[in-house]
Design an enzyme around this catalytic site. Structure first.
Site, short mmCIF file in Angstrom:
data_model
loop_
_atom_site.label_atom_id
_atom_site.label_comp_id
_atom_site.label_asym_id
_atom_site.label_seq_id
_atom_site.Cartn_x
_atom_site.Cartn_y
_atom_site.Cartn_z
CG HIS A 20 36.40 43.21 33.83
ND1 HIS A 20 37.39 43.08 35.44
CD2 HIS A 20 37.66 44.48 33.32
CE1 HIS A 20 38.03 43.74 34.87
NE2 HIS A 20 38.36 44.70 33.91
CD GLU A 25 41.51 49.43 31.30
OE1 GLU A 25 41.34 50.19 30.36
OE2 GLU A 25 40.79 49.35 32.19
#
Length: 207
Positions: free
Chosen positions: A10, A83
């Protein structure tokens, strides 16, 4: 038949600009991060993909959004692409932790899989869930090109798993994945993977 997975971390968040662990915390993109997402969208328009998958965290969804709009695709959200949970390091830097507990910080640096941060997710379990997710995505898109937007530590652990590199080496072998850069992974239907490129920029300089 092979599937091409185009892996992207990201865009930059305010915590990453300060080198803070974001983990499972939902942290927004900075202006730089949004510019990186736009660059990824332009790259996707010039290098079309057949599907887009993202982590469920908002920073990954926002990074994929320009590409989704450019290609007219609806993203698939995969919980297993989130994550790693960094436990007590969420929102903190490694230097801050080292000042508080130098022995634990040194143990993490020496072997981050055997000595994760207190309260953190088992890195081996994170690597397994992420690798399984990429295998499932590849199986769902035989012969296609798929953009996958996820996270720095998870993707590095997954790359080690799929490329038969000891997971404990993920910080050394892959020091970092650049924000919104492309790493191309070829996946065969037998689960075999080959890394074709790493950290290819999409048109903006990373802060």
């Amino acid at each position: 038949m092979t599937t091409t997975l185009l892996l992207a971390r990201h865009g930059q968040t305010i915590w990453h600009a300060e080198n803070r662990y974001a983990g499972i915390s939902d942290v927004a993109l900075t202006d730089t991060g949004r510019a990186q997402a736009d660059a990824l969208g332009r790259w996707a328009a010039a290098h079309p993909v057949d599907a887009i998958w993202t982590s469920p965290l908002s920073r990954a969804i926002a990074t994929a959004d320009p590409a989704c709009r450019a290609l007219g695709l609806t993203p698939h959200r995969e919980p297993a692409l989130r994550e790693c949970d960094f436990g007590v390091l969420e929102g903190r830097t490694l230097a801050e932790f080292a000042a508080e507990d130098p022995a634990a910080a040194d143990a993490f640096v020496a072997d981050p899989v055997a000595h994760p941060f207190p309260g953190a997710e088992d890195p081996s379990a994170a690597a397994a869930r992420g690798a399984d997710a990429l295998r499932r995505i590849a199986a769902a898109h035989p012969g296609e090109r798929v953009l996958v937007v996820a996270h720095n530590s998870l993707l590095r652990l997954v790359l080690c798993t799929l490329l038969s590199i000891p997971a404990r080496e993920y910080r050394r072998v892959f020091p970092r994945l650049r924000n919104a850069a492309i790493s191309e992974l070829r996946m065969n239907n037998d689960g075999f993977a080959a890394l074709l490129s790493l950290n290819v920029p999409c048109g903006t300089d990373e802060a």
